[in-house]
Enzyme design. Structure first.
Site, PDB file in Angstrom:
ATOM      1  N   GLY A  69       0.820  -1.211   0.000  1.00  0.00           N
ATOM      2  CA  GLY A  69       0.000   0.000   0.000  1.00  0.00           C
ATOM      3  C   GLY A  69       0.851   1.256   0.000  1.00  0.00           C
ATOM      4  O   GLY A  69       0.536   2.238  -0.674  1.00  0.00           O
ATOM      5  N   THR A  70       1.942   1.230   0.750  1.00  0.00           N
ATOM      6  CA  THR A  70       2.817   2.402   0.840  1.00  0.00           C
ATOM      7  C   THR A  70       3.370   2.783  -0.533  1.00  0.00           C
ATOM      8  O   THR A  70       3.320   3.951  -0.926  1.00  0.00           O
ATOM      9  CB  THR A  70       3.980   2.115   1.817  1.00  0.00           C
ATOM     10  OG1 THR A  70       3.421   1.825   3.102  1.00  0.00           O
ATOM     11  CG2 THR A  70       4.926   3.299   1.924  1.00  0.00           C
ATOM     12  N   ASN A 149      -7.889   4.171   8.730  1.00  0.00           N
ATOM     13  CA  ASN A 149      -7.322   3.009   9.413  1.00  0.00           C
ATOM     14  C   ASN A 149      -7.346   3.119  10.933  1.00  0.00           C
ATOM     15  O   ASN A 149      -7.204   2.128  11.622  1.00  0.00           O
ATOM     16  CB  ASN A 149      -5.884   2.775   8.931  1.00  0.00           C
ATOM     17  CG  ASN A 149      -5.047   4.028   8.972  1.00  0.00           C
ATOM     18  OD1 ASN A 149      -5.354   5.014   8.309  1.00  0.00           O
ATOM     19  ND2 ASN A 149      -4.002   4.013   9.774  1.00  0.00           N
ATOM     20  N   GLN A 177      -7.789  -0.009   3.590  1.00  0.00           N
ATOM     21  CA  GLN A 177      -8.630  -0.574   4.657  1.00  0.00           C
ATOM     22  C   GLN A 177     -10.021  -0.957   4.161  1.00  0.00           C
ATOM     23  O   GLN A 177     -10.658  -1.835   4.731  1.00  0.00           O
ATOM     24  CB  GLN A 177      -8.749   0.401   5.832  1.00  0.00           C
ATOM     25  CG  GLN A 177      -7.491   0.559   6.657  1.00  0.00           C
ATOM     26  CD  GLN A 177      -7.106  -0.694   7.434  1.00  0.00           C
ATOM     27  OE1 GLN A 177      -7.918  -1.581   7.687  1.00  0.00           O
ATOM     28  NE2 GLN A 177      -5.846  -0.787   7.810  1.00  0.00           N
ATOM     29  N   SER A 197      -3.715  -3.239  -0.683  1.00  0.00           N
ATOM     30  CA  SER A 197      -2.579  -3.974  -0.121  1.00  0.00           C
ATOM     31  C   SER A 197      -3.018  -5.377   0.261  1.00  0.00           C
ATOM     32  O   SER A 197      -4.131  -5.580   0.749  1.00  0.00           O
ATOM     33  CB  SER A 197      -2.050  -3.227   1.109  1.00  0.00           C
ATOM     34  OG  SER A 197      -1.028  -3.970   1.725  1.00  0.00           O
ATOM     35  N   HIS A 199      -1.616  -7.620   2.588  1.00  0.00           N
ATOM     36  CA  HIS A 199      -1.518  -8.140   3.960  1.00  0.00           C
ATOM     37  C   HIS A 199      -2.635  -7.648   4.881  1.00  0.00           C
ATOM     38  O   HIS A 199      -2.749  -8.121   6.018  1.00  0.00           O
ATOM     39  CB  HIS A 199      -0.128  -7.883   4.560  1.00  0.00           C
ATOM     40  CG  HIS A 199       0.130  -6.485   5.030  1.00  0.00           C
ATOM     41  ND1 HIS A 199       0.036  -6.144   6.364  1.00  0.00           N
ATOM     42  CD2 HIS A 199       0.484  -5.370   4.374  1.00  0.00           C
ATOM     43  CE1 HIS A 199       0.352  -4.855   6.483  1.00  0.00           C
ATOM     44  NE2 HIS A 199       0.614  -4.366   5.289  1.00  0.00           N
ATOM     45  N   THR A 235      11.759  -7.156 -11.246  1.00  0.00           N
ATOM     46  CA  THR A 235      11.110  -8.458 -11.394  1.00  0.00           C
ATOM     47  C   THR A 235       9.979  -8.581 -10.383  1.00  0.00           C
ATOM     48  O   THR A 235      10.150  -8.274  -9.212  1.00  0.00           O
ATOM     49  CB  THR A 235      12.149  -9.588 -11.198  1.00  0.00           C
ATOM     50  OG1 THR A 235      13.173  -9.413 -12.170  1.00  0.00           O
ATOM     51  CG2 THR A 235      11.516 -10.961 -11.352  1.00  0.00           C
ATOM     52  N   CYS A 323       4.093   4.402  17.796  1.00  0.00           N
ATOM     53  CA  CYS A 323       4.675   4.393  19.133  1.00  0.00           C
ATOM     54  C   CYS A 323       6.176   4.546  18.971  1.00  0.00           C
ATOM     55  O   CYS A 323       6.843   3.664  18.470  1.00  0.00           O
ATOM     56  CB  CYS A 323       4.347   3.076  19.824  1.00  0.00           C
ATOM     57  SG  CYS A 323       4.892   2.972  21.511  1.00  0.00           S
TER      58      CYS A 323
END
Ligand SMILES: *Cc1c(COP(=O)(O)O)cnc(C)c1O
Length: 377
Positions: A69-70, A149, A177, A197, A199, A235, A323
């Site tokens: 996503g980034t 998110n 999201q 994304s 994951h 690739t 954090c």
């Protein structure tokens, strides 16, 4: 152990791992090679592209696979703005975006672009009126996320998109999201670019995609081979891409059941807290929210204290904010929503996923209530 941090990442679905396995073992050809090994790999790659495109209502050639996503967000924002810099150097986004969008915009500022960060109301929603007022003759790109998110608020993407289409301004949405829990169809949705994304939907980490409309100008950011139709060199992460397609298909097929289950879980948690008689405050929009995210504050219990106590009880939740070095920074999203200090400093995000059960979610809510009763002051 109860995992309630699916907005951070999700476990890989067993059928996804299964689908990936051949591409981690036997099918090792380079999709760009012309021999049989390469052709077999190419077939796997293009089949995955077809499947993702079909789910998004897109043409296969408009899907660009990325490292997540980034990268999709960076490609859309930096690549989209740079390709149009002769037309203007003004970009609009919101103040509640993921850092992948905010920091890409900060980079554009360093390159000489001007960025307007739209405010949000106390529910985390941007206003179409404020967006209209922010648009200038030199505005070349707008990026507004589909669903947040941290608090789950769903933005008025259709309305914003329709307005921007009339003005011929390129529109990107970070749908990382929303993907998997909301139907997303780019043949109906007025967006030019959309990030997803793997994951976050029980696919592998390190793979994602950008829907890039056919006529949308883009400057590539990875320079190399001719992969992804010259839009992204390197690739392809074939096993990851195949896993992504499998995860997306399972999510699309099971979406209704999943959403119903997440709604039930959310209600179950709120019911436990109501019955326990503790003070709590739900952050985000009361109706327009993603089903799997529940951001709630327990005034009198610091976020850190709650998360530590939950962790001790084997429950994984999150603050939704970064954090750093053990000290909790105030979330930029909650700050943009102008919430009370006590509400901001006690916010916890619970996010649901396919492996959760209503029973364990209720148990987590009960543990949370017990912690509030024990430590609130
Ligand atoms: C997780 C997330 C991202 C980043 O995606 P990665 O695949 O982890 O790089 C971007 N935007 C939103 C809204 C997210 O939740």
């Amino acid at each position: 152990m109860i995992y309630l941090d699916h907005a951070a990442t999700t476990p890989v679905h067993p059928r996804v791992a299964e689908a990936m396995h051949p591409y981690l073992t036997n099918v090792y050809g380079n999709p760009s090679s012309l021999h049989g090994f390469g052709r077999e790999a190419r077939m796997g790659l293009e089949r995955a592209r077809d499947r993702i495109a079909h789910i998004l209502g897109a043409e296969p050639q408009t899907i660009v696979f990325t490292s997540g996503g980034t990268e999709a967000d960076n490609m859309a924002i930096i690549g989209g703005a740079m390709a149009q810099q002769d037309r203007g150097r003004h970009v609009i986004t919101s103040s509640v975006e993921h850092h992948a969008v905010l920091h890409a915009c900060a980079h554009l500022e360093q390159l000489g672009f001007e960025v307007t960060y739209l405010p949000v109301d106390e529910t985390g929603m941007v206003s179409l009126e404020e967006l209209k007022q922010a648009v200038r003759p030199d505005t070349v790109l707008v990026s507004i996320m589909y669903g947040n998110n941290e608090v789950g608020t769903i933005q008025p993407i259709e309305e914003i998109g329709r307005f921007l289409r009339e003005r011929n301004i390129v529109f990107h949405t970070d749908a990382v999201q929303a993907f998997g829990v909301m139907p997303l169809n780019v043949s109906e949705l007025p967006v030019d670019m959309l990030s997803v994304s793997a994951h976050k939907i029980n696919g592998p980490k390190g793979v994602g995609a950008l829907y890039l409309g056919r006529k949308v100008p883009i400057q590539p950011h990875l320079h190399g081979g001719k992969q992804e139709r010259n839009r992204r060199g390197g690739t392809e992460n074939l096993a990851g891409i195949v896993g992504f397609a499998e995860a997306a298909e399972i999510a699309a097929r099971e979406m209704e059941e999943r959403v119903a289950k997440y709604r039930q879980m959310r209600e179950a948690m709120l019911a436990v807290w109501r019955e326990a008689g503790i003070a709590y405050h739900v952050n985000g929009h009361p109706e327009r929210h993603l089903p799997h995210i529940l951001n709630v504050s327990f005034p009198g219990v610091h976020t850190e204290t709650m998360l530590m106590n939950l962790d001790l009880a084997g429950i994984a939740a999150a603050s939704g904010s970064a954090c750093t070095s053990g000290s909790l920074e105030l979330s930029h999203v909650l700050q943009a929503m102008c919430l009370d200090d006590t509400v901001m400093r006690s916010a916890v995000r619970f996010s649901f996923g396919i492996t959760n059960t209503v029973e364990e979610v209720e148990q987590a809510a009960q543990t949370t209530a017990d912690i509030v009763k024990r430590v609130a002051r």
